[in-house]
Design a protein around this motif. Structure first.
Motif, PDB file in Angstrom:
ATOM      1  N   SER A   5       0.730  -1.252   0.117  1.00  0.00           N
ATOM      2  CA  SER A   5       0.077   0.167  -0.079  1.00  0.00           C
ATOM      3  C   SER A   5       0.768   1.299   0.102  1.00  0.00           C
ATOM      4  CB  SER A   5      -1.033   0.090   1.279  1.00  0.00           C
ATOM      5  OG  SER A   5      -1.973  -0.960   1.121  1.00  0.00           O
ATOM      6  N   GLN A   6       1.894   1.115   0.932  1.00  0.00           N
ATOM      7  CA  GLN A   6       2.732   2.508   0.788  1.00  0.00           C
ATOM      8  C   GLN A   6       3.434   2.752  -0.522  1.00  0.00           C
ATOM      9  OE1 GLN A   6       3.386   4.645   3.742  1.00  0.00           O
ATOM     10  NE2 GLN A   6       3.986   5.738   1.680  1.00  0.00           N
ATOM     11  N   CYS A   7       3.899   1.349  -1.103  1.00  0.00           N
ATOM     12  CA  CYS A   7       4.830   1.709  -2.697  1.00  0.00           C
ATOM     13  C   CYS A   7       3.846   2.219  -3.632  1.00  0.00           C
ATOM     14  CB  CYS A   7       5.103   0.156  -2.971  1.00  0.00           C
ATOM     15  SG  CYS A   7       6.732  -0.073  -1.840  1.00  0.00           S
ATOM     16  N   ALA A   9       1.158   4.189  -2.964  1.00  0.00           N
ATOM     17  CA  ALA A   9       0.871   5.472  -2.433  1.00  0.00           C
ATOM     18  C   ALA A   9       2.098   6.298  -3.020  1.00  0.00           C
ATOM     19  CB  ALA A   9       0.767   5.701  -1.022  1.00  0.00           C
ATOM     20  N   TRP A  10       3.282   5.916  -2.901  1.00  0.00           N
ATOM     21  CA  TRP A  10       4.373   6.876  -3.343  1.00  0.00           C
ATOM     22  C   TRP A  10       4.349   6.743  -4.730  1.00  0.00           C
ATOM     23  CZ3 TRP A  10       8.377   3.945   0.155  1.00  0.00           C
ATOM     24  CH2 TRP A  10       8.469   4.531   1.363  1.00  0.00           C
ATOM     25  N   HIS A  11       4.086   5.601  -5.462  1.00  0.00           N
ATOM     26  CA  HIS A  11       3.965   5.757  -6.816  1.00  0.00           C
ATOM     27  C   HIS A  11       3.074   6.750  -7.526  1.00  0.00           C
ATOM     28  CE1 HIS A  11       2.852   4.439 -11.007  1.00  0.00           C
ATOM     29  NE2 HIS A  11       4.408   4.417 -10.927  1.00  0.00           N
ATOM     30  N   SER A  12       1.874   6.843  -6.866  1.00  0.00           N
ATOM     31  CA  SER A  12       0.712   7.699  -7.261  1.00  0.00           C
ATOM     32  C   SER A  12       1.058   9.141  -6.968  1.00  0.00           C
ATOM     33  CB  SER A  12      -0.698   7.260  -6.480  1.00  0.00           C
ATOM     34  OG  SER A  12      -0.472   7.645  -5.237  1.00  0.00           O
ATOM     35  N   GLU A  13       1.965   9.322  -5.797  1.00  0.00           N
ATOM     36  CA  GLU A  13       2.290  10.620  -5.531  1.00  0.00           C
ATOM     37  C   GLU A  13       3.626  11.208  -6.715  1.00  0.00           C
ATOM     38  OE1 GLU A  13       3.553  10.528  -1.694  1.00  0.00           O
ATOM     39  OE2 GLU A  13       1.317  10.001  -0.973  1.00  0.00           O
ATOM     40  N   ARG A  15       6.650   9.866  -6.290  1.00  0.00           N
ATOM     41  CA  ARG A  15       7.790   9.650  -5.534  1.00  0.00           C
ATOM     42  C   ARG A  15       8.734   8.511  -5.924  1.00  0.00           C
ATOM     43  NH1 ARG A  15       6.134  10.397   0.637  1.00  0.00           N
ATOM     44  NH2 ARG A  15       8.620  10.149   0.725  1.00  0.00           N
ATOM     45  N   LEU A  16       7.916   7.337  -6.731  1.00  0.00           N
ATOM     46  CA  LEU A  16       8.849   6.338  -7.077  1.00  0.00           C
ATOM     47  C   LEU A  16       8.555   6.399  -8.671  1.00  0.00           C
ATOM     48  CD1 LEU A  16       7.628   3.342  -4.953  1.00  0.00           C
ATOM     49  CD2 LEU A  16       9.448   4.613  -4.888  1.00  0.00           C
ATOM     50  N   THR A  17      10.065   6.304  -9.463  1.00  0.00           N
ATOM     51  CA  THR A  17       9.533   6.176 -10.707  1.00  0.00           C
ATOM     52  C   THR A  17      10.466   4.895 -11.181  1.00  0.00           C
ATOM     53  OG1 THR A  17      11.693   7.612 -10.858  1.00  0.00           O
ATOM     54  CG2 THR A  17       9.549   8.540 -11.275  1.00  0.00           C
TER      55      THR A  17
END
Length: 57
Positions: A5-7, A9-13, A15-17
């Protein structure tokens, strides 16, 4: 489940590419293999196995 869930969320923000693999046409497989053998490949390499329109029946 929390980590996933955290990953997500980070992707949707943004923050992860994730890295997109370098794709080679199937006919370029020897070139891709040479890059791997030479240690010149960075990240993952992928072969595109899509059938070209000229070869579709």
């Amino acid at each position: 489940m929390r980590a996933l869930s955290q990953c997500l969320a980070w992707h949707s923000e943004g923050r992860l590419t994730p890295r997109v693999p370098t794709a080679f046409a199937f006919r370029e497989a020897p070139k891709a293999l040479a890059l791997i053998a030479e240690g010149a490949a960075s990240g993952k390499l992928a072969l595109d196995l899509t059938v070209p329109p000229a070869f579709r029946g």
